[in-house]
Design an enzyme around this catalytic site. Structure first.
Site, mmCIF file in Angstrom:
data_model
loop_
_atom_site.group_PDB
_atom_site.id
_atom_site.type_symbol
_atom_site.label_atom_id
_atom_site.label_comp_id
_atom_site.label_asym_id
_atom_site.label_seq_id
_atom_site.Cartn_x
_atom_site.Cartn_y
_atom_site.Cartn_z
ATOM 1 C CE LYS A 17 -10.633 5.618 1.105
ATOM 2 N NZ LYS A 17 -10.146 4.335 0.096
HETATM 3 C C1 E4P Z 1 -10.525 1.418 1.698
HETATM 4 O O1 E4P Z 1 -11.390 2.344 1.302
HETATM 5 C C2 E4P Z 1 -9.690 0.903 0.830
HETATM 6 O O2 E4P Z 1 -9.931 0.935 -0.535
HETATM 7 C C3 E4P Z 1 -9.426 -0.746 0.840
HETATM 8 O O3 E4P Z 1 -10.675 -1.204 1.849
HETATM 9 C C4 E4P Z 1 -8.146 -1.289 1.074
HETATM 10 O O4 E4P Z 1 -8.155 -2.546 1.133
HETATM 11 P P1 E4P Z 1 -7.261 -3.855 0.633
HETATM 12 O O5 E4P Z 1 -6.403 -4.228 1.900
HETATM 13 O O6 E4P Z 1 -7.836 -4.925 0.178
HETATM 14 O O7 E4P Z 1 -6.283 -3.132 -0.318
#
Ligand code: E4P
Length: 236
Positions: free
Chosen positions: A83
């Site tokens: 990522k």
């Molecule tokens: C995506 O890969 C992220 O880990 C995640 O969906 C972030 O979401 P949040 O807004 O609940 O922190």
């Protein structure tokens, strides 16, 4: 539609993976911090449980260090997806890593313009954060619709839409209607998806009526039980 789970909690992952419904996992630095474990150790454990893609995020902000970190992370297991944040350096790293054969998930996407850039950089996945858009009064699902439409118009875009920052079942259902490829779901939302009060009530009534018959599927009369030894008959 594929389901990833959005957590670094190994116990949750093990439990939900046993349902057979989990196609992959996404983590981020906040989720790793919340797990309290060592990043590499947590990743090793997750990858041993889930054979599908497991996203691990770099923490550097410059391209060269992101690539160096990504190379270390991909050594953990074959199913690691890297990522990178949707920044100019992140997209340069995306291009470099993709060219090396590493799958990249471009994260922190908040606009269709950013999603176009991620596709052009060769990302395997783009992660639009819909809950965080809703949090500021914008429409997260509208962004998914836009990206799905744009990607659909260009067959050479191979990037998949990975709906992220999911807060509820409606997010999942609406994203499915739009044809998003993947949704990464927090464990609590996935568990909530199983539930419906009419399912509980209906099951309760069926079991109560069944109890009145005094029968048991497993305790059969001897002649029926003997049939168990025979191979099952194929349906027409
Ligand atoms: C995506 O890969 C992220 O880990 C995640 O969906 C972030 O979401 P949040 O807004 O609940 O922190």
């Amino acid at each position: 539609m594929r389901f990833f789970i959005d957590t670094a909690d190994v116990d949750e992952i093990r439990d939900l993976a046993a349902t057979g419904l989990v196609d992959g996992v996404t983590t981020n630095p906040s989720l790793i911090a919340k797990s309290g474990g060592d990043f590499f150790e947590v990743l090793r454990e997750i990858c041993a449980i889930v054979p599908g893609p497991v996203s691990a995020e770099v923490t550097a902000t410059d391209t060269a260090t992101m690539i160096e970190e990504a190379r270390r992370l991909t050594r953990v297991a074959e199913n690691i997806v890297i990522k990178v944040p949707l920044t100019p350096d992140g997209l340069k790293a995306c291009r470099g890593l993709t060219d090396e054969g590493t799958k990249v998930n471009v994260t922190l996407c908040f606009s269709a313009a950013q999603a176009i850039l991620a596709a052009k950089a060769g990302a395997r996945y783009v992660s639009p954060f819909i809950g965080r858009l809703d949090d500021i009064g914008a429409d997260g699902l509208a962004l998914i619709a836009e990206i799905v439409e744009i990607y659909g118009a260009y067959p050479d875009f191979t990037t998949e839409v990975l709906v992220a920052s999911v807060r509820n079942m409606t997010h999942v259902v609406e994203a499915a209607k739009m044809g998003a490829h993947v949704v990464t779901i927090p464990p609590a939302v996935l568990r909530a998806m199983f539930k419906h009060p009419l399912t509980d009530r209906g099951l309760e009534a069926f079991l109560a009526d069944w109890a009145k018959t005094g029968q048991s599927i497993l305790k059969q009369p001897a002649d029926t039980a003997a049939d168990d030894a025979k191979p099952a008959r194929r349906s027409a």
